[in-house]
Design a protein around this motif. Structure first.
Motif, short mmCIF file in Angstrom:
data_model
loop_
_atom_site.label_atom_id
_atom_site.label_comp_id
_atom_site.label_asym_id
_atom_site.label_seq_id
_atom_site.Cartn_x
_atom_site.Cartn_y
_atom_site.Cartn_z
N MET A 47 50.41 -5.78 55.75
CA MET A 47 49.44 -5.11 54.53
C MET A 47 50.17 -3.74 55.69
SD MET A 47 44.96 -3.57 54.87
CE MET A 47 45.20 -2.34 55.43
N LEU A 48 50.23 -3.54 56.64
CA LEU A 48 51.17 -2.31 57.31
C LEU A 48 51.99 -1.82 57.02
CD1 LEU A 48 49.53 -3.24 61.33
CD2 LEU A 48 48.76 -0.92 59.23
N GLU A 49 52.78 -3.06 56.39
CA GLU A 49 53.66 -2.32 55.83
C GLU A 49 54.05 -0.87 54.91
OE1 GLU A 49 53.03 -6.07 53.87
OE2 GLU A 49 53.26 -6.14 55.75
N TYR A 50 52.76 -1.53 54.07
CA TYR A 50 52.79 -0.40 53.08
C TYR A 50 52.32 1.09 53.20
CZ TYR A 50 53.01 -4.17 50.03
OH TYR A 50 53.32 -5.13 49.24
N LEU A 51 51.97 1.36 54.49
CA LEU A 51 50.88 2.66 55.49
C LEU A 51 52.15 3.39 56.09
CD1 LEU A 51 48.28 0.76 56.91
CD2 LEU A 51 48.71 2.48 54.87
N GLN A 52 52.14 4.37 56.18
CA GLN A 52 52.72 5.69 56.68
C GLN A 52 53.97 5.27 58.52
OE1 GLN A 52 51.88 9.58 55.98
NE2 GLN A 52 52.44 9.99 54.00
N LYS A 53 54.14 5.41 58.54
CA LYS A 53 54.90 5.06 60.10
C LYS A 53 53.90 5.80 61.27
CE LYS A 53 59.60 4.25 59.68
NZ LYS A 53 60.57 4.22 60.32
N GLY A 54 53.29 5.28 61.86
CA GLY A 54 52.58 5.62 63.01
C GLY A 54 50.90 5.20 62.65
N ILE A 55 50.71 5.11 61.54
CA ILE A 55 49.28 4.73 61.26
C ILE A 55 49.08 3.03 61.72
CG2 ILE A 55 47.64 3.80 59.46
CD1 ILE A 55 49.14 6.31 58.09
N THR A 56 48.25 3.32 62.56
CA THR A 56 47.81 1.61 62.42
C THR A 56 47.22 1.20 62.40
OG1 THR A 56 46.73 2.21 65.08
CG2 THR A 56 49.22 2.56 65.36
N GLU A 57 46.82 -0.03 62.29
CA GLU A 57 45.51 -1.19 61.73
C GLU A 57 44.67 -1.06 62.18
OE1 GLU A 57 44.35 -5.61 61.33
OE2 GLU A 57 46.75 -5.58 61.97
N GLU A 58 44.44 -0.37 63.68
CA GLU A 58 43.43 0.02 64.63
C GLU A 58 43.32 1.54 63.32
OE1 GLU A 58 41.80 1.20 68.99
OE2 GLU A 58 43.74 0.32 68.61
N PHE A 59 43.93 2.11 63.21
CA PHE A 59 43.01 3.72 62.59
C PHE A 59 42.63 3.16 61.41
CE2 PHE A 59 43.88 6.98 60.17
CZ PHE A 59 44.08 8.03 60.92
N VAL A 60 43.10 2.15 60.69
CA VAL A 60 42.82 1.46 59.04
C VAL A 60 41.35 1.21 59.59
CG1 VAL A 60 42.48 0.81 57.19
CG2 VAL A 60 45.02 1.69 58.78
N GLN A 61 41.25 0.84 60.41
CA GLN A 61 39.29 -0.11 60.43
C GLN A 61 38.62 1.12 61.15
OE1 GLN A 61 40.09 -2.94 63.97
NE2 GLN A 61 41.04 -4.43 62.65
N TYR A 62 39.80 1.59 61.97
CA TYR A 62 38.55 3.62 61.89
C TYR A 62 37.96 3.76 61.42
CZ TYR A 62 38.39 2.57 67.58
OH TYR A 62 38.83 2.46 68.59
N MET A 63 38.78 4.55 60.19
CA MET A 63 38.77 4.49 58.69
C MET A 63 37.29 4.33 57.85
SD MET A 63 39.81 7.42 59.01
CE MET A 63 40.26 8.70 57.49
#
Length: 163
Positions: free
Chosen positions: A1-17
């Motif tokens: 899933m993280l391969e579709y996100l921009q560089k620098g956006i971590t899985e932890e950041f996505v969970q916080y969001m």
């Protein structure tokens, strides 16, 4: 899933969001409940919005538009009810603070430079809390009046009985 996100956006950041988004919806549900419970105290003939329509403020994206409708219709409903009960409050109660809240919410959803968004976001938070408190104050005023005079209170002019 993280391969579709921009560089620098971590899985932890996505969970916080995701958690922040869920918390935001919960807050909007509590806000909707305040509006709902206020409208339930207003007689049907004075309502300009159905109590069940208050829950639309919790729908993301739709609430950008719906906030303006709620502000206008809730203010008109309160105005009608206070007029019938002969309770002296400012004209169009909650409208000014509600419009400030609705406009800052609209502006906070427009992609602008970060420093402007932070400023608008802080203003929106202040206006959101102010509007919520105003609604709660008017709900309390209605509850007190209903507790003292009853739900079906209708002001009758004493001059009609004297003539």
């Amino acid at each position: 899933m993280l391969e579709y996100l921009q560089k620098g956006i971590t899985e932890e950041f996505v969970q916080y969001m995701v958690v922040a988004g869920i918390l935001r919806i919960i807050i909007w549900l509590f806000f909707g409940y305040t509006i709902y419970s206020t409208l339930k105290l207003i007689k049907k003939e004075n309502q300009c919005i159905l109590p069940s329509q208050a829950w639309f403020v919790a729908l993301p994206f739709f609430n950008i538009y719906w906030n303006f409708e709620v502000v206008r219709r809730l203010s008109d409903s309160l105005n009608n009810e206070f007029y019938d009960r002969q309770i002296e409050v400012e004209e169009n109660p909650t409208r000014r603070s509600g419009m400030l809240f609705a406009w800052t919410f609209l502006l906070s959803n427009i992609p602008l430079p970060p420093f402007i968004l932070v400023t608008i976001g802080l203003l929106h938070l202040v206006y959101f809390v102010t509007y919520w408190v105003k609604i709660a104050q008017h709900r309390s005023l209605l509850k007190l009046h209903i507790g003292h005079y009853g739900l079906d209170y209708k002001f009758e002019d004493k001059q009609t009985y004297e003539n």
